[in-house]
Design an enzyme around this catalytic site. Structure first.
Site, short mmCIF file in Angstrom:
data_model
loop_
_atom_site.label_atom_id
_atom_site.label_comp_id
_atom_site.label_asym_id
_atom_site.label_seq_id
_atom_site.Cartn_x
_atom_site.Cartn_y
_atom_site.Cartn_z
N LYS A 114 0.83 -1.21 0.00
CA LYS A 114 0.00 0.00 0.00
C LYS A 114 0.87 1.26 0.00
O LYS A 114 0.56 2.23 -0.69
CB LYS A 114 -0.95 -0.01 1.21
CG LYS A 114 -2.11 -0.99 1.01
CD LYS A 114 -2.93 -1.17 2.27
CE LYS A 114 -3.96 -2.30 2.08
NZ LYS A 114 -4.59 -2.69 3.34
N LYS A 193 -3.77 -7.37 -13.02
CA LYS A 193 -4.76 -7.90 -12.07
C LYS A 193 -5.95 -6.94 -12.00
O LYS A 193 -5.76 -5.73 -11.92
CB LYS A 193 -4.10 -8.01 -10.69
CG LYS A 193 -5.06 -8.40 -9.59
CD LYS A 193 -4.43 -8.24 -8.22
CE LYS A 193 -5.45 -8.56 -7.17
NZ LYS A 193 -5.76 -7.72 -6.13
N LYS A 196 -9.76 -2.26 -8.28
CA LYS A 196 -10.33 -0.91 -8.38
C LYS A 196 -9.22 0.13 -8.42
O LYS A 196 -9.38 1.18 -9.02
CB LYS A 196 -11.32 -0.64 -7.25
CG LYS A 196 -10.70 -0.71 -5.89
CD LYS A 196 -11.71 -0.54 -4.80
CE LYS A 196 -11.10 -0.90 -3.47
NZ LYS A 196 -10.85 -2.34 -3.28
P1 ADP Z 1 -9.18 -4.45 -5.15
O1 ADP Z 1 -7.92 -5.10 -5.66
O2 ADP Z 1 -10.13 -4.10 -6.24
O3 ADP Z 1 -8.87 -3.30 -4.21
P2 ADP Z 1 -9.76 -5.90 -2.73
O4 ADP Z 1 -8.31 -5.94 -2.38
O5 ADP Z 1 -10.68 -5.05 -1.91
O6 ADP Z 1 -9.92 -5.53 -4.29
O7 ADP Z 1 -10.31 -7.38 -2.85
C1 ADP Z 1 -11.16 -8.04 -1.95
C2 ADP Z 1 -10.92 -9.52 -2.20
O8 ADP Z 1 -11.24 -9.86 -3.57
C3 ADP Z 1 -9.45 -9.87 -2.01
O9 ADP Z 1 -9.26 -10.44 -0.75
C4 ADP Z 1 -9.14 -10.87 -3.10
O10 ADP Z 1 -9.19 -12.15 -2.57
C5 ADP Z 1 -10.26 -10.74 -4.12
N1 ADP Z 1 -9.76 -10.19 -5.40
C6 ADP Z 1 -9.62 -8.89 -5.72
N2 ADP Z 1 -9.18 -8.73 -7.00
C7 ADP Z 1 -9.02 -9.99 -7.50
C8 ADP Z 1 -8.59 -10.50 -8.77
N3 ADP Z 1 -8.27 -9.70 -9.78
N4 ADP Z 1 -8.55 -11.85 -8.92
C9 ADP Z 1 -8.91 -12.67 -7.90
N5 ADP Z 1 -9.32 -12.24 -6.70
C10 ADP Z 1 -9.38 -10.92 -6.47
#
Ligand code: ADP
Ligand code: TRP
Length: 324
Positions: A114, A193, A196
């Protein structure tokens, strides 16, 4: 004692395909476990580490709740609640903080990631894994289904529970992580990947028009309609595979190799699959969008159930620690 499965998600953005396939699908699969308590919560205190805007936090908390309900969370079978309806969690977090070695938290990769992404290093971000451990331990959770990126947080939670038990005597349940290793990282429309933070998402509850816009924006190379194409390196195929049968995928791959099949065709085939998969959930989503009071009522009822359990665990903890 009835066993409990628990999972949480941060209300830090609209939910996307990566969240669903990587996490939410596994969370909700636990609803099939008979005779288990199922707790799902919206990690609003965690979201404060990165999302200080009042209206955004409020709206996204409700958005996550209605999305879970639309995707099949049954409030009669599962307890859905807001983390902030159980303030005991912050009390346990403090007790655990005082047991958490600095080195353990300094090794946490999510904090380092982060900061590397440019977030301001506030203390909440650093202490994030301790609050997450409290989330789990305050309800005597046995099993925690999470995406593979949460592995280290679950290890920290187990370390802290074990340290507490060694220091004060057997008190806390040491939970098991449940991680589906075979779930692949879902690529976003630019091939990185899906996240958001990269603004490359395909959102679960976008309107049909927005969904089409996101799918049509998937990045491909510039080969013409006639040229044969490589299905193994194409983002459209990777996403299509997640929703199509093996035969349908083989058909698309063959069409790529043969030529006279454009990326536009493949994107429309993907769009059809997505619309088909999401259609049954859209109606429910719209329902909960219009009935916010009902969503809040479900959350409040869930919060009461969860808080009763947390109060019981905290009484045990206070006694063990010597907080008179
Ligand atoms: P973002 O990457 O959009 O900020 P988060 O980190 O809030 O998403 O993700 C919440 C959960 O969703 C994570 O714990 C992860 O396991 C899953 N996740 C997020 N993005 C992906 C992805 N591209 N592929 C698989 N799992 C994902
Ligand atoms: N850190 C998790 C994520 O980003 C969300 C979370 C917070 C969580 N507390 C939790 C997940 C407790 C499982 C259990 O996805």
């Amino acid at each position: 004692m009835k066993k409990r499965v628990l999972s949480g998600i941060q209300p830090s953005g609209k939910l996307h395909l990566g969240n669903y396939l990587g996490a939410i699908k596994q969370h909700l699969a636990a609803q099939a476990l008979p005779d288990w308590d199922r707790y799902y919560f919206i990690a609003s205190y965690h979201a404060l580490t990165t999302s200080p805007e009042r209206e955004v936090l409020r709206e996204l908390s409700l958005e996550v709740a209605r999305s879970y309900l639309a995707l099949g969370l049954d409030p009669e079978k599962s307890v859905l609640f807001l983390q902030n309806d159980v303030p005991e969690v912050t009390e346990l977090a403090w007790v655990l903080t005082c047991l958490a070695p600095m080195g353990l938290l300094q090794r946490a990769t999510s904090y380092k990631d982060k900061i590397a992404r440019g977030l301001a290093p506030n203390h909440g971000l650093f202490a994030y894994p301790v609050l997450q451990a409290a989330d789990i331990l305050v309800y005597d959770s046995h099993v925690v289904p999470v995406g593979s990126d949460q592995k280290q947080h679950l290890e920290i939670c187990r370390d802290l529970a074990t340290k507490f038990n060694q220091t004060y005597g057997e008190t806390l349940v040491v939970p098991e992580a449940q991680i589906k290793e075979e779930v692949a990282v879902v690529p976003g429309i630019d091939g990185q990947k899906m996240s958001k933070s990269y603004k490359n998402t395909i959102d679960l509850f976008a309107s049909k028009k927005q969904l089409k816009k996101q799918v049509m924006a998937i990045v491909t190379d510039t080969k013409t309609l006639e040229e044969p194409k490589d299905p193994d390196t194409c983002n459209v195929v990777t996403l299509y595979k997640l929703f199509a049968t093996a035969e349908e995928t083989a058909e698309m791959e063959a069409a790529y190799r043969a030529g006279n099949y454009g990326y536009g065709h493949a994107k429309l085939a993907l769009l059809e699959k997505l619309n088909h998969a999401l259609e049954p959930h859209r109606e429910k989503y719209q329902y909960y969008l219009k009935h916010e009071d009902e969503v809040i009522d479900i959350l409040r009822r869930g919060g009461k159930t969860a808080r009763a359990k947390a109060t019981e665990v905290m009484a045990r903890v206070r006694d063990r620690v010597g907080l008179v």
